[in-house]
Write a protein that holds these residues in place. Structure first.
Motif, PDB file in Angstrom:
ATOM      1  N   LEU A   1       0.821  -1.205   0.000  1.00 15.35           N
ATOM      2  CA  LEU A   1       0.000   0.000   0.000  1.00 15.35           C
ATOM      3  C   LEU A   1       0.860   1.261   0.000  1.00 15.35           C
ATOM      4  O   LEU A   1       0.503   2.256  -0.636  1.00 15.35           O
ATOM      5  CB  LEU A   1      -0.964   0.002   1.190  1.00 15.35           C
ATOM      6  N   LYS A   2       1.997   1.224   0.677  1.00 18.87           N
ATOM      7  CA  LYS A   2       2.930   2.360   0.619  1.00 18.87           C
ATOM      8  C   LYS A   2       3.388   2.577  -0.826  1.00 18.87           C
ATOM      9  O   LYS A   2       3.500   3.710  -1.286  1.00 18.87           O
ATOM     10  CB  LYS A   2       4.158   2.112   1.488  1.00 18.87           C
ATOM     11  N   GLY A   3       3.662   1.482  -1.523  1.00 23.08           N
ATOM     12  CA  GLY A   3       4.070   1.581  -2.922  1.00 23.08           C
ATOM     13  C   GLY A   3       2.977   2.182  -3.787  1.00 23.08           C
ATOM     14  O   GLY A   3       3.255   3.017  -4.648  1.00 23.08           O
TER      15      GLY A   3
ATOM     16  N   GLY B   1       3.445   5.645  -5.782  1.00 19.85           N
ATOM     17  CA  GLY B   1       3.598   5.408  -7.213  1.00 19.85           C
ATOM     18  C   GLY B   1       4.823   4.572  -7.536  1.00 19.85           C
ATOM     19  O   GLY B   1       5.197   4.434  -8.699  1.00 19.85           O
ATOM     20  N   GLN B   2       5.420   3.987  -6.509  1.00 20.16           N
ATOM     21  CA  GLN B   2       6.588   3.116  -6.707  1.00 20.16           C
ATOM     22  C   GLN B   2       6.218   1.714  -6.253  1.00 20.16           C
ATOM     23  O   GLN B   2       5.929   1.492  -5.080  1.00 20.16           O
ATOM     24  CB  GLN B   2       7.779   3.637  -5.910  1.00 20.16           C
ATOM     25  N   THR B   3       6.241   0.784  -7.178  1.00 18.93           N
ATOM     26  CA  THR B   3       5.837  -0.586  -6.884  1.00 18.93           C
ATOM     27  C   THR B   3       6.795  -1.226  -5.887  1.00 18.93           C
ATOM     28  O   THR B   3       8.012  -1.197  -6.069  1.00 18.93           O
ATOM     29  CB  THR B   3       5.806  -1.422  -8.182  1.00 18.93           C
ATOM     30  N   TYR B   4       6.234  -1.789  -4.825  1.00 23.46           N
ATOM     31  CA  TYR B   4       7.014  -2.513  -3.833  1.00 23.46           C
ATOM     32  C   TYR B   4       7.596  -3.764  -4.479  1.00 23.46           C
ATOM     33  O   TYR B   4       6.894  -4.522  -5.138  1.00 23.46           O
ATOM     34  CB  TYR B   4       6.114  -2.866  -2.644  1.00 23.46           C
ATOM     35  N   GLU B   5       8.872  -3.984  -4.273  1.00 24.31           N
ATOM     36  CA  GLU B   5       9.594  -5.084  -4.911  1.00 24.31           C
ATOM     37  C   GLU B   5       8.952  -6.450  -4.648  1.00 24.31           C
ATOM     38  O   GLU B   5       8.927  -7.317  -5.526  1.00 24.31           O
ATOM     39  CB  GLU B   5      11.042  -5.081  -4.402  1.00 24.31           C
TER      40      GLU B   5
END
Length: 120
Positions: free
Chosen positions: A76-78, A82-86
């Motif tokens: 959800l932070k990603g 707008g940055q996809t969580y790895e």
């Protein structure tokens, strides 16, 4: 409306939208309407339909992250940044597996979330 609080994360669930407020104040909205392909997934997870699945989904992310001692769901932070969580796929796999198991066992995850919530 249901309000859940897990540490510094607040989840508001209404009849058509889940809004998650992250510790930094970022908001993650999640519409409950069915998206393409979700009907089959919802059936596989034991939900009556995609709307029911979507209504719980982000709350379960926050609940599981709380159990693990995280300040918020990395996925959800990603989304918020707008940055996809790895490792979003791994997180989703955990959420789907927990939902599938809970539904198969007749466990109401939203009731579990309410018991773990710090919200009054």
């Amino acid at each position: 409306m249901t309000i859940l609080r897990f540490g510094e994360v607040t989840v508001h669930i209404t009849s058509g939208l889940t809004m998650t407020r992250l510790p930094d104040g970022d908001l993650v909205p999640a519409d409950h309407r069915e998206q393409p392909g979700q009907a089959e997934l919802a059936r596989e997870l034991g939900y009556p339909d995609a709307v029911a699945m979507n209504a719980e989904h982000d709350a379960v992310h926050s609940l599981v992250s709380h159990w693990l001692g995280l300040d918020a769901s990395p996925t959800l932070k990603g989304v918020a940044s707008g940055q996809t969580y790895e490792h979003w796929r791994e997180e989703e796999a955990v959420i789907f597996a927990l939902c599938r198991w809970a539904n198969a066992a007749g466990i109401d995850l939203m009731e579990v979330a309410r018991r773990w919530s710090d919200a009054e």
